[in-house]
Structures are given as C-alpha cells and as structure tokens.
Design an enzyme around this catalytic site. Structure first.
Site: not given
Ligand code: CTP
Length: 400
Positions: A277, A209-212
């Site tokens: 994102a 995943g990512n930090h969005s």
C-alpha cells in the site's frame, strides 16, 4: 521443504545405523515429524530407546509389537501416513529385498505399501557397493521411482577405503531439500513481491502512512516460496517475519526506497506482484527538526511519489505482472482501468465495502480480473488461501 512433513525413517542393520540418531535430529530440526521403523538387525547397532527419545514416537520393528494396544503394526496405515520414506542406512541385503519385492519385516512391508516418495541412502563395504547385483538393484529401484542418495567415498568400517559410506545426516537433509524443491512448479523462477505500507516523513518523528499490515504480501511470498520460487520481498514497516529460507527481505520505509529496490530487481524476475500500500503523495522537503506546535494552521505541501507498479508495467518484457486495487466505488471499472493503465496481466481487486476484506484483517475477499477482462470473484477467505488462488491463476497463465 521438510517443515511440517511426516517422515518414516527406515533403519537397517549396518554400522552406519549409528548416524541415524543424528538423522532423526536433523529431520526434527528441519521441522518434520519422524517415526522410526527398524529392521530387527538394526537394533544391534543403535537402540530403539535413543531413537524413540529423539523422534518422540515409539520405534516400530515388528508386525506384532503392541503399539498403543494395537495387536499388530499396520504397515499400510504407516505407509499412508508418510510424506516421505527414507531408508538410511540401506544395506545391500535390504536393497536386494526392496528390488525383489520381499516383505519379511515391517520396514519392507511399509516400503511396499508406501505411496509417497522413497529415498534410500546405501551404506556398505566398497566391494558390495561395486558388485554387479547391487548396481543392478540401484538401477531397478531408480526405475521404480525411488531416489538414491549416493554413498560417499572414504574410510569404511572394514578399514578399507572406497565408496560405501552413508551420506552424512545433514547432507541427506540437504539432498532431499534440493530434490523436493527441484520438482516444484516455480523451481528456478524468481518472484518479486512488494508488501506493507510506506511511511513518508513529515519531520524526524512524524510520517504519512496507512493501515496496511503486510499480511497479504507476506502470504503471497510464503506461497511463492512453497511453490519453489526464489522470492524477493520488498517490505515496508510491518510486525511480520518470514521463516522460509527462499525469501529475501529488502526492508524499505518510503515509496522512493521501494521504487529503488523495484528498479534494481525487476529485470531479473519472472513474476512481480505489487501488494504494497504505497503512499501516493509525500511531503515536499520534510523538516530536519521536529515541527513545533503553533497556534496557526500548519500546511504541508505534498508531491506525488514514484509509482513502482506503473514503472514495472512500462518496462516489462516477459514478466507476469500483478497489481492490487483497493476501491470504494465503481470497483470493477476502476480496477479494469488500473489494469490497462499500468499494463498488468492480472489485477486483484479488494473492496473496502466487503466485511472481512482489506487492511489488518486475517481474511480478504477479492475479485481477480485478467488482461482479457475475465472477472473471477472469490469467496471471503484467509489471506493464505487468497494467496493460493492468486498463484493458481498465475500458474494457469504461465502453464506451470
Ligand atoms: N502502487 C505502486 N506504487 C505507488 C502506488 C501504487 O506500486 N506509488 C501499486 C500498489 O502496490 C497496487 C497498485 O499500484 O498494486 C494500485 O494501487 P492503488 O493505490 O489502488 O492505485 P493508484 O494507482 O495509487 O490509484 P488510486 O489511488 O487513484 O486508486
């Protein structure tokens, strides 16, 4: 549409004044602040105590009443305070005075001073409603820009049947909501927004995943809805919620799910903004069971995900298409490249090199670059303000 708005409710002396208490409640429920101004006659039909309790504000009915130790009630101040003046019920007598410019009570003086939109909901017996003078007054008031919420037909207080019943409180709120929306620049337009991160499964419990946080996309959705648009918000997992009834949230988890939603809605929208994102890669064949820990290295092979924005660029007809670019080097050049490759009308560049910009922050610092290459750097601002800047740009381009 009424949330956060300031409403003066003017009540005049007719039997329908008993419905005013419900109307105050309905406005408050819709998120508005309400101040009640009554004509002296209205007090015979409903008590100021009921209305002040419901509106949580003192009720005003004369020029000389002592409110918060002021000696007179400043109708000019009141008129300027309001976002909307609603006169309900509006008797034939008050309507005639409004039409002729009389100001022999506080409500009429407030009406003459008000700069905001004025709505009135007539309530009277059927013959009074039909009378040529009343009908002429309706027309005259409409020519002043006042908006009539027509009376309905049914049994009247006199026992007669016909037109003259004041619209029901909920119908007044619905009428105003629709009327206000219909005057907004994006009324009748559909906007698609992607927001938040995507999660690409490695096994049933792990993902890439990512930090969005989704804040930028949600702020854009809110802004579009405030401008009158119907919004489809395709959102990855976030902790955010939407309040606006014009925003429909389609929850997704992976890039593939986001792509499916984009494909099903893109054709019907006027504007699309890709603020999500999206993961560029996902594990090939995620494991069905949790991957057990071993001593040797673990290799996960990744494959590219579907690029939703590229799909929209390739399939766009008249849609205005906006993409985001998060860059760490050669920012302007890379963003311009993305704008061209993905056939965008506008790209919003944010650089991770700027303090306060990017993931998880409340603020963002962006540069807007349009299809003709014009570069428009913005200050560091709350994401809500950035959303406004982006929509100002879209409005200019669409001439709305
Ligand atoms: N985007 C998308 N689908 C993807 C990847 C990106 O819709 N699979 C959208 C993003 O929402 C964003 C824009 O494309 O509006 C650019 O995303 P970004 O990750 O910056 O660019 P990429 O095209 O992925 O290129 P790179 O990662 O090489 O910078």
């Amino acid at each position: 549409m009424l949330s956060g708005k300031k409403i003066i409710l003017g009540i005049t002396g007719g039997i329908a004044a008993y419905k005013s208490a419900w109307l105050v409640r309905a406005f408050i429920k819709a998120g508005a602040a309400v101040r009640v101004v009554m004509t002296p006659e209205a007090k015979d039909f409903v008590t100021p105590l009921t209305l002040s309790t419901l509106s949580k504000n003192p009720v005003l009915s004369s020029f000389t009443q002592d409110e918060e130790n002021e000696l007179w009630n400043n109708h000019v101040k009141l008129g300027l305070w309001a976002d909307f003046l609603v006169i309900a019920p509006a008797t034939a007598n008050t309507l005639a005075k409004m039409a002729s410019g009389a100001s022999d009570n506080l409500l009429l003086a407030t009406y003459l001073s008000a700069k905001c939109p004025v709505y009135f909901a007539p309530a009277m017996d059927l013959d009074m409603y039909k009378h040529a003078t009343t009908q002429a007054n309706f027309k005259l008031l409409a020519s002043f820009g006042n908006i009539m919420i027509p009376a309905t037909s049914g049994e009247l207080a006199s026992g007669l049947e016909g037109q003259g019943r004041m619209a029901e409180p909920d119908d007044i709120v619905a009428f105003m909501t629709k009327d206000i929306r219909s005057k907004l620049p994006f009324y009748g337009k559909k906007v698609l927004i992607t927001a938040g991160p995507t999660y690409e499964a490695i096994d049933p419990v792990r993902f890439i995943g990512n930090h969005s946080s989704g804040k930028m996309g949600y702020a854009l959705a809110e802004c579009a809805a405030n401008l009158g648009a119907e919004v489809i918000l395709i959102s990855g997992p976030t902790a955010l919620t939407v309040k606006h009834s014009s925003i429909t949230v389609k929850e997704i988890v992976s890039a593939a799910q986001l792509f499916e939603q984009v494909k099903s809605y893109f054709d019907e929208v006027d504007v699309a903004i890709a603020a999500a994102a999206v993961a560029d890669y996902r594990p090939i064949n995620p494991a069905d069971e949790k991957i057990k820990k071993k001593t040797e290295r673990l290799q996960i092979t990744l494959e590219p995900t579907e690029d939703s924005l590229k799909y929209m660029g390739a399939h766009k007809k008249s849609q205005f298409l906006v993409g985001f670019a998060l860059e760490t080097e050669n920012e302007i050049e890379n963003a311009k490249g993305k704008l061209q490759r993905k056939n965008l009308d506008l790209i919003v560049l944010n650089s991770l090199n700027d303090t306060g910009a990017g993931f998880r922050t409340q603020t963002n610092k962006v540069t807007l670059i349009n299809a003709s290459g014009t570069i428009n750097p913005q200050e560091l601002k709350p994401k809500k303000e950035v959303a406004k800047d982006i929509f100002n740009h879209i409005r200019q381009a669409l001439h709305v």
